[in-house]
Design a protein around this motif. Structure first.
Motif, PDB file in Angstrom:
ATOM      1  N   SER A 113      48.916  58.339  38.541  1.00  0.00           N
ATOM      2  CA  SER A 113      48.499  57.135  38.006  1.00  0.00           C
ATOM      3  C   SER A 113      49.770  56.579  37.013  1.00  0.00           C
ATOM      4  O   SER A 113      49.450  55.178  36.779  1.00  0.00           O
ATOM      5  CB  SER A 113      47.270  57.382  37.310  1.00  0.00           C
ATOM      6  N   GLY A 114      50.658  57.133  36.799  1.00  0.00           N
ATOM      7  CA  GLY A 114      51.720  56.874  36.052  1.00  0.00           C
ATOM      8  C   GLY A 114      51.273  56.955  34.505  1.00  0.00           C
ATOM      9  O   GLY A 114      52.211  56.424  33.718  1.00  0.00           O
ATOM     10  N   SER A 115      50.249  57.412  34.222  1.00  0.00           N
ATOM     11  CA  SER A 115      49.810  57.535  32.964  1.00  0.00           C
ATOM     12  C   SER A 115      50.772  58.825  32.054  1.00  0.00           C
ATOM     13  O   SER A 115      51.262  59.570  32.555  1.00  0.00           O
ATOM     14  CB  SER A 115      48.584  57.957  32.654  1.00  0.00           C
ATOM     15  N   ARG A 116      50.549  58.651  30.750  1.00  0.00           N
ATOM     16  CA  ARG A 116      51.231  59.275  29.872  1.00  0.00           C
ATOM     17  C   ARG A 116      50.794  60.973  29.934  1.00  0.00           C
ATOM     18  O   ARG A 116      49.560  61.093  30.234  1.00  0.00           O
ATOM     19  CB  ARG A 116      51.195  58.964  28.513  1.00  0.00           C
ATOM     20  N   PHE A 117      51.720  61.878  30.043  1.00  0.00           N
ATOM     21  CA  PHE A 117      51.443  63.134  29.998  1.00  0.00           C
ATOM     22  C   PHE A 117      52.596  64.047  29.193  1.00  0.00           C
ATOM     23  O   PHE A 117      53.591  63.756  29.009  1.00  0.00           O
ATOM     24  CB  PHE A 117      51.162  63.823  31.342  1.00  0.00           C
ATOM     25  N   VAL A 118      52.108  65.276  28.678  1.00  0.00           N
ATOM     26  CA  VAL A 118      52.925  66.237  27.987  1.00  0.00           C
ATOM     27  C   VAL A 118      52.867  67.252  28.496  1.00  0.00           C
ATOM     28  O   VAL A 118      51.624  67.988  28.655  1.00  0.00           O
ATOM     29  CB  VAL A 118      52.385  65.846  26.387  1.00  0.00           C
ATOM     30  N   ILE A 119      54.072  67.902  28.857  1.00  0.00           N
ATOM     31  CA  ILE A 119      53.990  69.436  29.215  1.00  0.00           C
ATOM     32  C   ILE A 119      54.200  70.284  27.846  1.00  0.00           C
ATOM     33  O   ILE A 119      55.053  70.149  27.181  1.00  0.00           O
ATOM     34  CB  ILE A 119      55.223  69.633  30.105  1.00  0.00           C
ATOM     35  N   ASN A 120      53.164  71.087  27.839  1.00  0.00           N
ATOM     36  CA  ASN A 120      53.201  72.040  26.661  1.00  0.00           C
ATOM     37  C   ASN A 120      54.060  73.320  27.104  1.00  0.00           C
ATOM     38  O   ASN A 120      54.908  73.824  26.328  1.00  0.00           O
ATOM     39  CB  ASN A 120      51.629  72.635  26.394  1.00  0.00           C
ATOM     40  N   ASN A 121      54.000  73.730  28.239  1.00  0.00           N
ATOM     41  CA  ASN A 121      54.642  74.960  28.741  1.00  0.00           C
ATOM     42  C   ASN A 121      54.642  74.913  30.176  1.00  0.00           C
ATOM     43  O   ASN A 121      53.921  74.396  30.843  1.00  0.00           O
ATOM     44  CB  ASN A 121      54.294  76.124  28.206  1.00  0.00           C
ATOM     45  N   ILE A 122      55.904  75.337  30.701  1.00  0.00           N
ATOM     46  CA  ILE A 122      55.977  75.338  32.338  1.00  0.00           C
ATOM     47  C   ILE A 122      56.820  76.442  32.783  1.00  0.00           C
ATOM     48  O   ILE A 122      57.548  77.175  31.828  1.00  0.00           O
ATOM     49  CB  ILE A 122      56.578  74.138  32.704  1.00  0.00           C
ATOM     50  N   GLY A 123      56.496  76.934  34.010  1.00  0.00           N
ATOM     51  CA  GLY A 123      57.299  78.192  34.228  1.00  0.00           C
ATOM     52  C   GLY A 123      56.933  78.648  35.814  1.00  0.00           C
ATOM     53  O   GLY A 123      56.571  77.771  36.538  1.00  0.00           O
ATOM     54  N   TRP A 124      57.265  79.804  36.072  1.00  0.00           N
ATOM     55  CA  TRP A 124      57.273  80.266  37.485  1.00  0.00           C
ATOM     56  C   TRP A 124      56.589  81.482  37.463  1.00  0.00           C
ATOM     57  O   TRP A 124      56.686  82.280  36.690  1.00  0.00           O
ATOM     58  CB  TRP A 124      58.754  80.291  38.189  1.00  0.00           C
ATOM     59  N   TYR A 125      55.667  81.624  38.546  1.00  0.00           N
ATOM     60  CA  TYR A 125      54.984  82.991  38.963  1.00  0.00           C
ATOM     61  C   TYR A 125      55.251  83.207  40.260  1.00  0.00           C
ATOM     62  O   TYR A 125      55.833  82.331  41.136  1.00  0.00           O
ATOM     63  CB  TYR A 125      53.479  82.919  38.880  1.00  0.00           C
ATOM     64  N   ARG A 126      55.219  84.585  40.948  1.00  0.00           N
ATOM     65  CA  ARG A 126      55.445  84.727  42.493  1.00  0.00           C
ATOM     66  C   ARG A 126      54.440  85.640  42.663  1.00  0.00           C
ATOM     67  O   ARG A 126      53.848  86.502  41.844  1.00  0.00           O
ATOM     68  CB  ARG A 126      56.876  85.164  42.573  1.00  0.00           C
ATOM     69  N   GLN A 127      54.145  85.566  44.054  1.00  0.00           N
ATOM     70  CA  GLN A 127      53.383  86.324  44.701  1.00  0.00           C
ATOM     71  C   GLN A 127      53.926  87.076  46.020  1.00  0.00           C
ATOM     72  O   GLN A 127      54.146  86.135  46.844  1.00  0.00           O
ATOM     73  CB  GLN A 127      52.142  85.692  44.959  1.00  0.00           C
ATOM     74  N   ALA A 128      54.237  88.457  45.927  1.00  0.00           N
ATOM     75  CA  ALA A 128      54.518  89.014  47.057  1.00  0.00           C
ATOM     76  C   ALA A 128      53.397  89.591  47.821  1.00  0.00           C
ATOM     77  O   ALA A 128      52.344  89.508  47.582  1.00  0.00           O
ATOM     78  CB  ALA A 128      55.627  90.057  46.745  1.00  0.00           C
TER      79      ALA A 128
END
Length: 122
Positions: A27-42
């Motif tokens: 929608s193009g609305s405002r957003f704030v990223i508190n934390n971000i990262g990567w997980y993996r699954q073998a």
């Protein structure tokens, strides 16, 4: 909120790959990223933490990838990258971008991207 991951592929052991994740709101609305990262699954294993950046804190990598993988992001954490060096066959997995994102309509929610496959051949 969409987390679009890219950069996976096939690489020989000892090689490098760089994953990218871009956060956006349709929608193009405002957003704030508190934390971000990567997980993996073998295959046949539980999903595990790889690396992350917490708001107000520095980057953090899992012990199994420390000194080989580096996570970085722009100031707003809208674009996060995972530089993976000296890849090992045991790094083979589907890598997921995930983030806790605040929007004015939904509040803070955890979101997951679609995953990108990394295959390391021996």
């Amino acid at each position: 909120v969409q987390l679009q991951a890219s950069g996976g592929g096939l690489v020989q052991a000892g090689g490098s790959l760089r994953l990218s994740c871009v956060a956006s709101v349709a929608s193009g609305s405002r957003f704030v990223i508190n934390n971000i990262g990567w997980y993996r699954q073998a295959p046949g294993k539980e999903r595990e933490f790889v690396a992350g950046i917490v708001s107000g804190g520095g980057p953090r990598e899992a012990v199994s990838v420390k000194d080989r993988f580096t996570i970085s992001a722009d100031n707003r954490k809208n674009n996060v990258r995972l530089q993976m060096n000296n890849l090992k066959p045991e790094d083979t997995a589907v890598y997921y971008c995930t983030g806790n994102v605040w929007t004015p309509t939904e509040g803070s929610i955890d979101y997951w991207g679609q995953g990108t496959l990394v295959t390391v051949s021996s």
